[in-house]
Design an enzyme around this catalytic site. Structure first.
Site, short mmCIF file in Angstrom:
data_model
loop_
_atom_site.label_atom_id
_atom_site.label_comp_id
_atom_site.label_asym_id
_atom_site.label_seq_id
_atom_site.Cartn_x
_atom_site.Cartn_y
_atom_site.Cartn_z
N LYS A 1 0.62 -1.25 0.02
CA LYS A 1 0.63 0.02 0.22
C LYS A 1 0.97 1.24 0.08
CE LYS A 1 -1.83 2.94 2.15
NZ LYS A 1 -2.04 4.49 1.38
N SER B 1 5.03 7.89 9.77
CA SER B 1 5.12 8.60 10.53
C SER B 1 5.66 7.74 11.56
CB SER B 1 4.15 9.78 10.93
OG SER B 1 3.44 9.11 10.44
N ASP C 1 3.24 8.46 14.48
CA ASP C 1 1.34 7.75 15.39
C ASP C 1 1.33 7.13 14.35
OD1 ASP C 1 2.28 9.81 16.76
OD2 ASP C 1 1.31 11.27 15.01
N GLY D 1 3.07 4.66 12.65
CA GLY D 1 3.87 3.44 13.50
C GLY D 1 3.16 2.61 14.42
N GLU E 1 9.83 1.44 10.51
CA GLU E 1 11.22 2.56 9.94
C GLU E 1 10.24 4.27 10.41
OE1 GLU E 1 12.55 5.38 9.06
OE2 GLU E 1 12.98 4.97 6.65
N CYS F 1 14.25 10.99 6.10
CA CYS F 1 13.94 9.90 7.10
C CYS F 1 15.33 10.25 8.27
CB CYS F 1 13.51 8.87 7.36
SG CYS F 1 14.20 7.85 6.35
N GLU G 1 10.68 16.14 14.47
CA GLU G 1 11.52 15.78 13.15
C GLU G 1 10.22 16.43 11.99
OE1 GLU G 1 10.19 12.12 11.10
OE2 GLU G 1 11.72 12.17 10.14
P1 NAD Z 1 1.84 8.97 7.10
O1 NAD Z 1 2.67 8.17 8.85
O2 NAD Z 1 1.13 8.58 7.84
O3 NAD Z 1 2.34 8.51 5.92
C1 NAD Z 1 2.20 7.22 5.74
C2 NAD Z 1 2.05 5.64 4.89
O4 NAD Z 1 1.16 5.21 6.10
C3 NAD Z 1 1.08 6.09 3.81
O5 NAD Z 1 1.35 4.99 2.92
C4 NAD Z 1 -0.25 6.30 4.88
O6 NAD Z 1 -1.30 6.36 3.72
C5 NAD Z 1 -0.56 5.16 5.62
N1 NAD Z 1 -0.87 5.35 6.57
C6 NAD Z 1 -1.70 6.69 7.45
N2 NAD Z 1 -2.32 6.34 8.12
C7 NAD Z 1 -2.98 5.11 8.28
C8 NAD Z 1 -3.40 3.86 9.42
N3 NAD Z 1 -4.40 4.93 9.43
N4 NAD Z 1 -3.35 2.77 8.57
C9 NAD Z 1 -2.43 2.19 7.56
N5 NAD Z 1 -1.69 2.98 7.08
C10 NAD Z 1 -1.84 4.56 7.16
O7 NAD Z 1 2.50 9.68 6.95
P2 NAD Z 1 2.38 11.46 6.45
O8 NAD Z 1 0.77 11.74 6.94
O9 NAD Z 1 2.48 11.17 4.95
O10 NAD Z 1 3.70 12.54 7.02
C11 NAD Z 1 3.77 13.22 8.12
C12 NAD Z 1 4.55 12.98 9.30
O11 NAD Z 1 5.24 12.00 8.87
C13 NAD Z 1 6.00 13.84 7.61
O12 NAD Z 1 5.93 15.04 8.37
C14 NAD Z 1 7.13 13.26 8.95
O13 NAD Z 1 8.06 13.84 10.06
C15 NAD Z 1 6.49 11.71 9.11
N6 NAD Z 1 7.21 11.07 8.05
C16 NAD Z 1 8.01 10.64 7.63
C17 NAD Z 1 8.37 9.03 6.66
C18 NAD Z 1 10.24 8.07 7.15
O14 NAD Z 1 10.90 7.50 6.04
N7 NAD Z 1 10.29 8.51 8.08
C19 NAD Z 1 8.26 9.57 5.80
C20 NAD Z 1 6.66 9.98 5.37
C21 NAD Z 1 6.41 10.28 6.51
#
Ligand code: NAD
Length: 487
Positions: free
Chosen positions: A181, A235, A237, A239, A256, A290, A389
């Site tokens: 996904k 993120s 959260d 995670g 990660e 990241c 971050e």
């Molecule tokens: P996110 O964690 O919301 O999204 C990452 C992935 O998780 C996406 O594919 C998203 O669709 C999916 N996702 C979101 N909610 C979910 C849920 N309830 N269940 C399962 N999957 C879900 O990240 P974001 O909103 O795109 O970014 C927010 C913050 O996260 C950024 O500002 C940054 O600080 C951090 N981030 C970190 C990384 C990294 O590589 N560590 C990458 C993207 C974002």
């Protein structure tokens, strides 16, 4: 690119070897970060679509088409996909740049890295061996590596093509059947790469891709009772949500979750070597990395000198569309741009010295999600900008007194992903590398190469488990102990 069935405008799911729309036909608009305009659509997958994808993966895993292939046969398929990626390199780079806004040079490097994942894990597939254990007389014990079965993969938007390779290649090399996904903000190259995988000869169900929102498709995948392991990058959260879902199904996960990685510059450092790398480590991908080196810890004695040199560097940085291929592109979305902007605005309002900023090119399209790279310092250690971050091109400078202070400061964070140490003192290099908590420590370099061979992952709020390198092959597999009584 040859005969890829998604049109330029509508990108489908890939389930059971077929390109299919969401069951209810729902779609999500895709915006170009460079100009804010809609240019494509993706499927908005539901629980039903995810269920079909998981069932397809289960069939592939149980069947001879995928689950019974030898490691050599799997490896050859992976390497074939690596070749196909290189054959379609420029088209994929163009798509990646359009979808993410990243400058073309960066996008090209990302596609090369995506291919490299399949080359590396393709050639490693038949080199994961088990072991025997000396045991009771008359017994032979074999410990055999085995795939989990069906693995789920939820990836972010910052490096879609690279993340596709990073998470899927080792899982496939070990014989798992996969469901991916990708992020709703940027998932076009993962779809195209999966189409290329079919062309390369991967059987139906080995790689399924369901696009859509996190709270819909992402949640459906992570909660699905028939996945055996899940990998997540994103993120902290989300995670937590993923790990709770994994716990309910009693399966393992690798997480990660980002970082606030320190670059530690001692007074004896070679600044000519260090400062270009330090600058690049925060502006690469507009800071949406990241492992971005976002905290610059500088020994007090050279703080002013480093500041002056970095102000000159940051003032020369230019920002524009992906096609303009400047130092920085736009951020991924209006939401992310607003998030980073609010960090910067609050820092300025709180009186933090904004030392220098990148310039937006006058030729950049209007309505893109541009946020200039910014240098702040000195920043108090407890300031939000020094602790959270930002996930944008914002570098904070923090002075330190001596080695002990540097180590304390480096570890004074919720995160623990990567660190850079800049010093000519060999003994200090080792002491600091040992003392810093994190998954990777770079001495007099930072993130050199794409790092496919190097185990990568975090401690603390940066997550757990390891991807990349041979470590990922172990992460995406389990072992079976076979005890033979032969008298
Ligand atoms: P996110 O964690 O919301 O999204 C990452 C992935 O998780 C996406 O594919 C998203 O669709 C999916 N996702 C979101 N909610 C979910 C849920 N309830 N269940 C399962 N999957 C879900 O990240 P974001 O909103 O795109 O970014 C927010 C913050 O996260 C950024 O500002 C940054 O600080 C951090 N981030 C970190 C990384 C990294 O590589 N560590 C990458 C993207 C974002």
């Amino acid at each position: 690119m040859t005969e890829l069935a998604s049109t330029d405008l509508a990108f489908n799911n890939i389930i059971d070897g077929k390109l299919v729309a969401a069951s209810d036909g729902a779609t999500i608009d895709v915006l170009s970060p460079s100009n804010g305009q809609v240019f494509a659509s993706i499927s908005r997958s539901s629980q039903l679509d995810v269920d079909k994808a998981v069932k397809s993966a289960r069939r592939a895993f149980e069947s001879g088409t995928w689950g019974k292939l030898t490691a050599l046969e799997r490896g050859r398929l992976l390497m074939k996909l690596g070749e196909k990626i290189l054959e379609n390199h420029e088209e994929l780079a163009q798509l990646e740049a359009l979808d993410t806004g990243k400058p073309m040079t960066q996008a090209r490097a990302d596609i090369t890295a995506a291919a490299r994942y399949f080359e590396f894990y393709g050639s490693a597939a038949d080199k994961v061996h088990g072991e025997t254990i000396p045991y009771v007389d008359g017994y032979t014990v074999a410990v055999v590596p085995e795939p989990y079965g069906v693995t789920g993969h939820v990836i972010p938007w910052n490096y879609p093509a690279q993340m596709f390779g990073r998470t899927l290649a080792p899982a496939l090399a070990m014989g798992n059947a996969t469901v991916l996904k990708p992020a709703e903000e940027a998932c076009l190259t993962p779809v195209k790469l999966s189409e290329l995988a079919l062309e390369a000869g991967f059987p139906p169900g080995a790689i399924n891709v369901v696009t859509g929102y996190g709270h819909e498709a992402g949640a459906a995948l992570s909660e699905h009772p028939d996945i055996d392991f899940i990998s997540f990058t994103g993120s902290p959260d989300v995670g937590t949500i993923i790990q709770c879902a994994a716990a309910k199904n009693h399966i393992g996960c690798v997480l990660e979750l980002g970082g606030k990685s320190p670059q530690i510059v001692f007074a004896d450092a070679d600044l000519e070597q260090a400062l270009p790398v330090i600058t690049n480590a925060i502006i690469q991908n507009a800071g949406q990395t990241c492992s971005a080196g976002s905290r610059l810890l500088v020994q007090q004695d050279i703080f002013e000198q480093v500041k002056t040199k970095l102000v000159a560097r940051f003032s020369e940085l230019r920002m524009g569309s992906h096609e303009m291929d400047l130092h920085c592109g736009p951020l991924i979305s209006a939401k992310q741009q607003q998030r980073v902007k609010s960090f910067v605005d609050q820092a300025v309002a709180s009186g933090l010295p904004l030392l220098a900023q990148a310039q937006l090119s006058p030729d950049a399209p209007v309505d893109g999600f541009y946020q200039p790279a910014a240098l702040f310092g000195p920043v108090p250690r407890d300031h939000i900008l020094a602790r959270e971050e930002v996930f944008g091109p914002v570098l904070v400078m923090i002075p330190f007194a001596d080695e002990a202070d540097a180590i304390e400061l480096a570890n004074d964070t919720d995160f623990g992903l990567a660190a850079g140490v800049w010093t000519k003192d060999g003994a200090r290099q080792i002491r600091v590398a040992n003392a810093v908590r994190g998954g990777q420590v770079f001495i007099n370099n930072y993130g050199a190469g794409a790092g496919i061979e190097l185990p990568f992952g975090g401690v603390k709020k940066s997550g757990h488990g390891r991807e990349k390198g041979f470590a990922a092959l172990h992460e995406f597999s389990t072992t079976k102990t076979i005890v033979i009584n032969h008298g």
